[in-house]
Design a protein around this motif. Structure first.
Motif, PDB file in Angstrom:
ATOM      1  N   GLY A 187       0.699  -1.080  -0.108  1.00  0.00           N
ATOM      2  CA  GLY A 187       0.002  -0.121  -0.073  1.00  0.00           C
ATOM      3  C   GLY A 187       0.900   1.019   0.021  1.00  0.00           C
ATOM      4  N   LYS A 188       2.008   1.246   0.570  1.00  0.00           N
ATOM      5  CA  LYS A 188       2.904   2.504   0.422  1.00  0.00           C
ATOM      6  C   LYS A 188       2.385   3.352   1.455  1.00  0.00           C
ATOM      7  CE  LYS A 188       5.723   0.153  -2.426  1.00  0.00           C
ATOM      8  NZ  LYS A 188       6.883  -0.541  -1.989  1.00  0.00           N
ATOM      9  N   ALA A 189       1.679   2.966   2.292  1.00  0.00           N
ATOM     10  CA  ALA A 189       1.296   4.140   3.384  1.00  0.00           C
ATOM     11  C   ALA A 189       2.059   4.378   4.489  1.00  0.00           C
ATOM     12  CB  ALA A 189      -0.128   3.164   4.209  1.00  0.00           C
ATOM     13  N   ASN A 190       1.571   5.768   4.727  1.00  0.00           N
ATOM     14  CA  ASN A 190       2.590   6.633   5.932  1.00  0.00           C
ATOM     15  C   ASN A 190       1.813   7.030   6.973  1.00  0.00           C
ATOM     16  OD1 ASN A 190       1.202   8.801   4.781  1.00  0.00           O
ATOM     17  ND2 ASN A 190       3.047   9.359   3.800  1.00  0.00           N
ATOM     18  N   GLU A 191       0.453   6.531   7.022  1.00  0.00           N
ATOM     19  CA  GLU A 191      -0.603   6.842   8.113  1.00  0.00           C
ATOM     20  C   GLU A 191      -1.605   5.684   8.263  1.00  0.00           C
ATOM     21  OE1 GLU A 191      -2.658  10.412   7.632  1.00  0.00           O
ATOM     22  OE2 GLU A 191      -0.925  11.595   7.529  1.00  0.00           O
ATOM     23  N   LEU A 192      -1.568   5.092   9.528  1.00  0.00           N
ATOM     24  CA  LEU A 192      -2.321   4.051   9.841  1.00  0.00           C
ATOM     25  C   LEU A 192      -3.416   4.469  11.211  1.00  0.00           C
ATOM     26  CD1 LEU A 192       0.263   1.185   9.816  1.00  0.00           C
ATOM     27  CD2 LEU A 192      -1.268   1.759   8.059  1.00  0.00           C
ATOM     28  N   GLN A 208      -7.214   1.089   9.324  1.00  0.00           N
ATOM     29  CA  GLN A 208      -7.350   1.889   8.255  1.00  0.00           C
ATOM     30  C   GLN A 208      -5.993   2.354   7.734  1.00  0.00           C
ATOM     31  OE1 GLN A 208     -10.194   4.649   8.703  1.00  0.00           O
ATOM     32  NE2 GLN A 208      -9.842   6.201   6.957  1.00  0.00           N
ATOM     33  N   ASP A 209      -5.627   2.605   6.716  1.00  0.00           N
ATOM     34  CA  ASP A 209      -4.209   3.137   5.971  1.00  0.00           C
ATOM     35  C   ASP A 209      -4.675   3.950   4.893  1.00  0.00           C
ATOM     36  OD1 ASP A 209      -4.248   1.919   3.302  1.00  0.00           O
ATOM     37  OD2 ASP A 209      -3.358   0.150   4.163  1.00  0.00           O
ATOM     38  N   ASN A 210      -3.522   5.074   4.763  1.00  0.00           N
ATOM     39  CA  ASN A 210      -3.882   5.967   3.644  1.00  0.00           C
ATOM     40  C   ASN A 210      -3.122   5.531   2.363  1.00  0.00           C
ATOM     41  OD1 ASN A 210      -1.260   6.302   4.583  1.00  0.00           O
ATOM     42  ND2 ASN A 210      -1.406   8.749   4.362  1.00  0.00           N
ATOM     43  N   LEU A 241     -15.078 -10.428   8.214  1.00  0.00           N
ATOM     44  CA  LEU A 241     -14.135  -9.189   7.248  1.00  0.00           C
ATOM     45  C   LEU A 241     -14.957  -8.331   6.308  1.00  0.00           C
ATOM     46  CD1 LEU A 241     -11.500  -8.010   7.171  1.00  0.00           C
ATOM     47  CD2 LEU A 241     -11.208  -9.793   5.576  1.00  0.00           C
ATOM     48  N   LYS A 242     -14.830  -7.157   6.531  1.00  0.00           N
ATOM     49  CA  LYS A 242     -15.399  -6.333   5.575  1.00  0.00           C
ATOM     50  C   LYS A 242     -14.282  -5.329   5.091  1.00  0.00           C
ATOM     51  CE  LYS A 242     -18.807  -2.741   4.896  1.00  0.00           C
ATOM     52  NZ  LYS A 242     -19.975  -1.874   5.453  1.00  0.00           N
ATOM     53  N   ILE A 243     -14.062  -5.513   3.983  1.00  0.00           N
ATOM     54  CA  ILE A 243     -13.048  -4.601   3.108  1.00  0.00           C
ATOM     55  C   ILE A 243     -13.645  -3.502   2.418  1.00  0.00           C
ATOM     56  CG2 ILE A 243     -10.812  -4.656   1.885  1.00  0.00           C
ATOM     57  CD1 ILE A 243     -10.704  -7.648   2.293  1.00  0.00           C
ATOM     58  N   GLU A 244     -13.004  -2.335   2.671  1.00  0.00           N
ATOM     59  CA  GLU A 244     -13.447  -1.062   1.849  1.00  0.00           C
ATOM     60  C   GLU A 244     -12.126  -0.469   1.358  1.00  0.00           C
ATOM     61  OE1 GLU A 244     -15.852   1.584   4.189  1.00  0.00           O
ATOM     62  OE2 GLU A 244     -17.742   0.163   4.153  1.00  0.00           O
ATOM     63  N   SER A 245     -12.116  -0.298   0.093  1.00  0.00           N
ATOM     64  CA  SER A 245     -11.095   0.236  -0.625  1.00  0.00           C
ATOM     65  C   SER A 245     -11.171   0.813  -1.990  1.00  0.00           C
ATOM     66  CB  SER A 245      -9.801  -0.802  -0.411  1.00  0.00           C
ATOM     67  OG  SER A 245      -8.526  -0.143  -1.117  1.00  0.00           O
ATOM     68  N   THR A 246     -10.504   1.875  -2.373  1.00  0.00           N
ATOM     69  CA  THR A 246     -10.709   2.491  -3.648  1.00  0.00           C
ATOM     70  C   THR A 246      -9.154   2.871  -3.973  1.00  0.00           C
ATOM     71  OG1 THR A 246     -12.633   3.387  -2.935  1.00  0.00           O
ATOM     72  CG2 THR A 246     -11.467   4.571  -4.974  1.00  0.00           C
ATOM     73  N   PRO A 247      -8.686   2.444  -5.296  1.00  0.00           N
ATOM     74  CA  PRO A 247      -7.444   2.719  -5.767  1.00  0.00           C
ATOM     75  C   PRO A 247      -7.155   4.243  -5.410  1.00  0.00           C
ATOM     76  CG  PRO A 247      -8.680   1.286  -7.451  1.00  0.00           C
ATOM     77  CD  PRO A 247      -9.615   1.636  -6.326  1.00  0.00           C
ATOM     78  N   ASN A 248      -5.825   4.414  -4.876  1.00  0.00           N
ATOM     79  CA  ASN A 248      -5.350   5.793  -4.574  1.00  0.00           C
ATOM     80  C   ASN A 248      -6.109   6.498  -3.494  1.00  0.00           C
ATOM     81  OD1 ASN A 248      -3.265   5.508  -6.632  1.00  0.00           O
ATOM     82  ND2 ASN A 248      -5.060   6.079  -8.037  1.00  0.00           N
ATOM     83  N   LYS A 249      -6.861   5.681  -2.689  1.00  0.00           N
ATOM     84  CA  LYS A 249      -7.587   6.244  -1.532  1.00  0.00           C
ATOM     85  C   LYS A 249      -7.682   5.562  -0.434  1.00  0.00           C
ATOM     86  CE  LYS A 249     -10.899   9.211  -4.447  1.00  0.00           C
ATOM     87  NZ  LYS A 249     -12.221   9.610  -4.732  1.00  0.00           N
ATOM     88  N   GLY A 250      -6.849   4.605  -0.170  1.00  0.00           N
ATOM     89  CA  GLY A 250      -6.549   3.786   1.009  1.00  0.00           C
ATOM     90  C   GLY A 250      -7.387   2.828   1.243  1.00  0.00           C
ATOM     91  N   SER A 251      -7.492   2.167   2.456  1.00  0.00           N
ATOM     92  CA  SER A 251      -8.064   0.877   2.542  1.00  0.00           C
ATOM     93  C   SER A 251      -8.624   0.861   3.888  1.00  0.00           C
ATOM     94  CB  SER A 251      -7.172  -0.385   2.335  1.00  0.00           C
ATOM     95  OG  SER A 251      -6.765  -0.449   0.998  1.00  0.00           O
TER      96      SER A 251
END
Length: 261
Positions: A187-192, A208-210, A241-251
């Motif tokens: 994900g290359k996230a920097n905030e969790l 959740q991540d960004n 488990l429920k997953i919500e994610s959008t490309p370039n908008k975190g998960s």
């Protein structure tokens, strides 16, 4: 044959046909019901069998982690400590020249770095703080260690899951550990953000991540090993488990688990 007799025969025939039709319908309905019950029983047995295989696989995985962690501590770390000790003894020898001293210092630096790496790997494989102080303390140490080595900002609000067994606490720890690994590597996230709350029937874990996100439908159809491992542990915990994610908008991952009655 008069008209009344003919009508009576027709009436009796129709009645017999209706009875036969009703009997056939009831028979087919009963047969279909039995087939469905057998299929449901077979499916239930299959799920139970798969669950047992899953639990066995996870148990074997954890035993192997424990063995490797023990080997790292007993076989590798102990020998590295001996090398480090011997190198320090040689460094204080006044008779060595500058070239020898430089070589020994390089050996000591490499040994120290390798020893630190071995300790970190052993710690990740089997966090000792989990058994000693519980899940909350182990997760907080995980967050601190992650922020220290990756410079990821982690916001957490977690409760101690006091009603959860040590084994199931380990499952929750592994789930969060794997989610963080996915956020960092893929994900290359920097905030969790990690939120965990206990209630009367179970607990809720929100992660959740960004990061760069992904297509949920695509990932559900072709889960990687990390996500499969997470799903497997959630099943063992009797959770969803429920997953919500959008490309370039975190998960966001929402996990709800019920305690065993």
């Amino acid at each position: 044959m008069n008209d009344n007799t003919f009508i009576s025969i027709i009436g009796i025939s129709i009645s017999l046909l209706i009875i036969m039709a009703v009997t056939l319908i009831a028979f087919f309905h009963h047969t279909k019901k039995k087939i469905i019950e057998k299929e449901q029983e077979k499916a239930s047995l299959k799920i139970t069998h798969q669950q047992k295989i899953l639990q066995t696989a996870i148990a074997i995985q954890e035993r192997e982690r424990k063995r490797i962690a023990q080997d790292l501590h007993d076989a590798i770390s102990s020998k590295l400590n001996i090398i480090s000790l011997c190198t320090n003894v040689l460094l204080i020898d006044k008779t060595i020249n500058d070239k020898q001293k430089t070589a020994l210092e390089q050996i000591l630096n490499i040994t120290t770095g390798t020893l630190e790496s071995a300790r970190k790997i052993a710690h990740d494989l089997l966090p000792p703080i989990l058994n000693e102080f519980g899940l909350k303390a182990a997760l907080q140490e995980l967050f601190e260690d992650c922020s220290k080595h990756t410079k990821i900002a982690i916001e957490d609000d977690i409760e101690a899951l006091t009603r959860l067994s040590k084994n199931n606490q380990l499952h929750v720890f592994r789930i969060v550990q794997e989610l963080i690994n996915n956020s960092v590597r893929h994900g290359k996230a920097n905030e969790l953000v990690v939120y965990m709350e206990q209630n009367e029937t179970g607990f809720v874990l929100r992660y959740q991540d960004n990061g760069k996100g992904f297509d949920v439908d695509k990932i559900n159809g072709n889960s990687g090993i990390g996500l499969q491992n997470i799903k497997s542990r959630i099943k063992i915990l009797n959770g969803t488990l429920k997953i919500e994610s959008t490309p370039n908008k975190g998960s966001q991952f929402m996990i709800r688990c019920n305690y065993d009655k």
